[in-house]
Design an enzyme around this catalytic site. Structure first.
Site, PDB file in Angstrom:
ATOM      1  N   ASP A  86       3.431   1.408   3.241  1.00 25.77           N
ATOM      2  CA  ASP A  86       2.915   1.250   4.595  1.00 25.77           C
ATOM      3  C   ASP A  86       3.235  -0.189   5.023  1.00 25.77           C
ATOM      4  O   ASP A  86       2.572  -1.130   4.611  1.00 25.77           O
ATOM      5  CB  ASP A  86       1.409   1.503   4.587  1.00 25.77           C
ATOM      6  CG  ASP A  86       0.807   1.355   5.974  1.00 25.77           C
ATOM      7  OD1 ASP A  86       1.448   0.721   6.837  1.00 25.77           O
ATOM      8  OD2 ASP A  86      -0.299   1.865   6.184  1.00 25.77           O
TER       9      ASP A  86
ATOM     10  N   ASP B  26       0.598   5.336   0.039  1.00 24.67           N
ATOM     11  CA  ASP B  26      -0.397   6.367   0.278  1.00 24.67           C
ATOM     12  C   ASP B  26       0.277   7.731   0.336  1.00 24.67           C
ATOM     13  O   ASP B  26       1.352   7.883   0.915  1.00 24.67           O
ATOM     14  CB  ASP B  26      -1.085   6.059   1.619  1.00 24.67           C
ATOM     15  CG  ASP B  26      -2.310   6.909   1.830  1.00 24.67           C
ATOM     16  OD1 ASP B  26      -3.418   6.383   1.655  1.00 24.67           O
ATOM     17  OD2 ASP B  26      -2.161   8.110   2.147  1.00 24.67           O
TER      18      ASP B  26
ATOM     19  N   ASP C  81       0.855  -1.178   0.000  1.00 24.25           N
ATOM     20  CA  ASP C  81       0.000   0.000   0.000  1.00 24.25           C
ATOM     21  C   ASP C  81       0.894   1.232   0.000  1.00 24.25           C
ATOM     22  O   ASP C  81       1.770   1.364   0.847  1.00 24.25           O
ATOM     23  CB  ASP C  81      -0.889  -0.028   1.257  1.00 24.25           C
ATOM     24  CG  ASP C  81      -1.781   1.200   1.360  1.00 24.25           C
ATOM     25  OD1 ASP C  81      -1.967   1.907   0.345  1.00 24.25           O
ATOM     26  OD2 ASP C  81      -2.296   1.460   2.465  1.00 24.25           O
TER      27      ASP C  81
END
Ligand code: SF4
Ligand SMILES: [Zn+2]
Ligand SMILES: [Zn+2]
Lengths: 374, 399
Positions: B284, B97, B95
């Site tokens: 992450d 972000d 992930d």
């Protein structure tokens, strides 16, 4: 490639060594024969060396046949003593012998073949400039390296390329040491010993007489009653006690749990002498690392029940484990009293975290309005 | 969120699933995966499973949930409690972000709110509120085109690591815009599927450079075409501009010997910090490490924006989240009472900044703002018809 008898004399634990013996057509009753006196002497010597200083079974590769045959004989002798702790000790000593020889092995083909046939691991070998010469799949590397908490074993400090980790011979061999030990231990557990000829029975009697007393139980060392500990922790302690290979998650759980319930690094290290990590200092380093005294200084938390379950290390008690989410919530007389590490006292009270460990520094940020602490 | 706004969002989601539900593809081995969803205003419902994708699509149209998720793990029994599920394997997931990138534009578009006095302002969260000196402060982050471009760059860096270091071919990798402020990447059928969470943490640390030893290059000489981090660090040394704050000399060879022989310990550490921060991937780590997670389903809507989590494996370069991830792009309009919103770009136009005003906007822009929690729908014209229809349905189903 095929192993030659010189290779089998070094790596006597290989299944191919068994084939070699079968080819020679030696049977148990033959061992009563004077022709095999050297084999029996060497077998006894192997066990004695393991008893005396568990670090050293010498190698006599000059006498190939004796070296190969004496190994299964030694296994039978040890098994016949019916002493569990001697089995653990012997497996350990033989594993160290193999490790030493493998580290000195000059023929990379032998190493490749050994990895392939006993561990199912495909190695690649080639000399590329200054890069380490062996390569193994990254996944196979990290499955093993996570047990070593030193930074130099972290994947990020190794050379990785094309899905493989480049390793020097010493590192490569160190990585599988524990597997060799448990392979040998498993052999010991599995063999069925037939009625031994009288001359071998004599050796067994001598070995029993000279064997050291069994070490104190893990529960005595850490001074608790087994029923006070959750089943998962108990399972690790029991495995340790039997000299079995406690899987990575079990060790991680045991160390973090014992630290959380107030055991010291010393208490925990004391549990390990007969365990997989041969050198005390290594165990000490690992436990100190988990306690946050070494390396990254992150104090590791006890893994949650669901993490343990996912890693096949939950042995839940249908009643007492019913509503808990962390082994620290297991109902018992000992309650988490915080953490004591070499005199320094830091307490962490209340319900344990249910987060997977190790906990990365940054927490996941939620989207939308959110509370933040500075 | 107020009831009307929730109803309109729900309606919008329902329409999307009704018209475009076919786009949702079955994950491999669907019956071994755990699914979950949460209704608008409700709590997450987990530990459910679907035998085929048709049933799942039908459930989406029926429930119009705010979020729909599926595990990257495969289990023997995906509906059992966690300890009884029987974990088998899990795809490797990542992930990325915008919030993790901490770009300077955050101070232009992020918003903070003081819970004490209700003061709201653009900019980074202050230590204490300048009005009431309180420190109970909430933040609302926004992603501008720069943020989104930044996450795309990180994604490309990740793909490079996956291919060259981890030996993962591009056909094994799926890339998705997350539907919010970044990208999700998943790797199918790789050697990494059976790794436990500690093994995955090693992969995450490799990508972020966490735990890298400053002297790891001392043992043998680095070369720019070495594999892995060695090569990356070597190329970083080679490619620094002629004038820089680290080295005096200009050639790779000379810089390397400066580093090895002349640098103080402190200088070496500074050097490594820079080499790592410029070459690592800002993932992450939690997402990669956690193997009991359920992950947003591709082609479903993200409740934080009303945008689609959309696959862009084959067109990452040209993919523009602000236009390519809009769920329903038609000319419906909506009136929105906007609280505080920075300038946003969506559907090829820009809107705002707004502060406490009521404006008519394309419905998908309204959905975006309301989903972010920065405004509410006002019931007039178009909206009211929608809301009435929805309210009637609600009355009917309540009876
Ligand atoms: S439920 Fe928790 S405490 Fe009980 S055995 Fe499983 S992991 Fe251990
Ligand atoms: Zn205030
Ligand atoms: Zn931005």
């Amino acid at each position: 490639m095929q192993f030659g008898s010189d290779d089998l004399a070094k790596y006597t634990f290989l299944p191919q060594a068994g084939d070699f013996i079968r080819l020679q057509g030696v049977s148990i009753s033959d061992l009563a024969n004077q022709d095999y006196i050297k084999v029996i002497q060497r077998a006894e010597e192997r066990v004695l060396q393991a008893i005396k200083d568990s670090k050293n079974v010498s190698s006599r590769i000059d006498e190939r046949v004796v070296e190969i045959l004496s190994f299964p004989v030694a296994l039978m002798l040890v098994k016949s003593t019916k002493l569990d702790h001697l089995m653990g000790r012997y497996a350990l000593a033989e594993a160290i012998r193999v490790e030493t020889l493998l580290k000195q092995e000059k023929n990379p083909k032998v190493i490749e073949e050994l990895f392939r046939s006993s561990l199912g691991l495909e190695l690649e070998h080639s000399l590329q400039g200054t890069l380490p010469e062996f390569r193994i799949p990254i996944s196979e590397y990290v499955k093993r390296s996570v047990q070593f908490h030193r930074d130099e074993w972290k994947l990020v400090n190794k050379v990785a390329g094309g899905g493989r980790v480049f390793l020097a011979q010493d590192d490569l061999i160190r990585l599988i040491r524990e597997e060799i030990r448990s392979m040998i231990l498993q052999r010991l557990k599995d063999i069925k010993v037939p009625k031994l000829p009288e001359n071998l029975e004599q050796v067994v009697k001598r070995l029993i007489a000279i064997a050291p007393p069994p070490p104190r139980s893990a529960y005595t060392i850490i001074n608790v009653r087994p029923e006070d500990y959750p089943p998962c922790v108990r399972h690790s302690l029991d495995m340790l006690e039997k000299g079995e290979n406690v899987p990575h998650y079990g060790r991680f759980l045991m160390a973090t749990y014992l630290l959380s319930v107030g055991k010291t690094v010393d208490d925990i290290v004391a549990l390990f002498p007969k365990a997989p990590d041969f050198k005390q200092s290594v165990t000490r380093y690992q436990v100190e690392h988990l306690a946050g005294l070494k390396g990254g200084r992150t104090r590791y938390r006890v893994p949650s029940c669901s993490t343990l379950a996912t890693n096949n290390f939950c042995f839940r008690d249908p009643v007492k484990c019913n509503v808990i989410t962390s082994p620290l919530q297991y109902p018992s007389k000992i309650s988490p009293i915080g953490m004591r590490v070499s005199g320094k006292e830091e307490t962490r009270r209340g319900p344990a975290s249910t987060k997977a460990s190790p906990e990365p520094k940054e927490r996941r940020k939620k989207r939308g309005w959110m509370k933040t602490q500075r | 969120m107020d009831e009307n706004s929730t109803l309109i969002l729900k309606r919008y989601f329902k329409e999307y699933y009704f018209h475009y539900g076919e786009r949702i593809k079955a994950p491999s081995e669907i019956a071994s995966r755990e699914f979950g969803y949460f209704p608008f205003g409700g709590a997450m419902i987990r530990h459910i499973s679907f035998k085929d994708i048709g049933t799942f699509r039908a459930a989406l149209v029926r429930e119009a949930p705010a979020g729909a998720y599926c595990s990257n793990s495969l289990y023997n029994d995906p509906t059992a409690e966690m300890h009884l599920k029987g974990w088998k394997s899990a795809e490797l997931i990542f992930d990325i972000d915008a919030d993790g990138l901490k770009l300077p534009c955050k101070k232009v578009h992020d918003v903070w709110l003081c819970k004490g006095g209700g003061k709201k302002e653009f900019g980074l969260r202050p230590e204490t509120c300048p009005n009431c000196k309180g420190n109970r402060i909430l933040e609302l982050t926004w992603a501008c085109p720069d943020c989104l471009e930044g996450t795309k760059k990180e994604t490309m860096k990740l793909l490079e690591f996956l291919e060259f270091d981890f030996g993962i071919s591009s056909s094994q990798v799926r890339v998705y815009f997350s539907g919010n402020a970044g990208y999700h990447i998943s790797v199918e059928k790789s050697q990494y599927e059976t790794l436990d969470s500690h093994g995955r943490a090693e992969i995450a640390d490799y990508l972020t450079g966490r735990g890298i030893m400053p002297n790891f290059f001392n043992s043998t000489r680095l070369l720019p075409n070495d594999p892995g981090w060695r090569g990356r660090v070597a190329r970083f040394i080679r490619d620094l501009p002629e004038v820089n704050t680290l080295f005096k000399s200009t050639t790779f060879e000379k810089r390397l010997s400066e580093l090895i022989s002349d640098f103080s310990k402190k200088q070496v550490e500074n050097f490594m910090t820079r080499a790592v921060s410029e070459n690592s991937v800002k993932i992450d780590a939690m997402v990669t490490t956690d193997i009991h997670r359920i992950f947003r389903m591709p082609e479903t809507l993200n409740n934080k924006t009303g945008l689609v989590k959309r696959e862009c494996s084959d067109n990452l370069n040209s993919f523009d989240p602000t236009t390519d991830a809009i769920a329903i792009k038609d000319d419906s309009k909506a009136e929105v009472m906007v609280d505080i919103v920075p300038k946003i770009e969506i559907g090829g136009s820009s809107y705002g900044p707004f502060r406490s005003e009521t404006i008519e906007l394309p419905l998908y822009v309204g959905v975006y703002i309301v989903s972010r929690g920065a405004g509410k729908f006002v019931i007039t014209g178009q909206n009211s018809a929608l809301v009435q229809k929805e309210a009637q349905q609600k009355v009917r189903s309540d009876n």
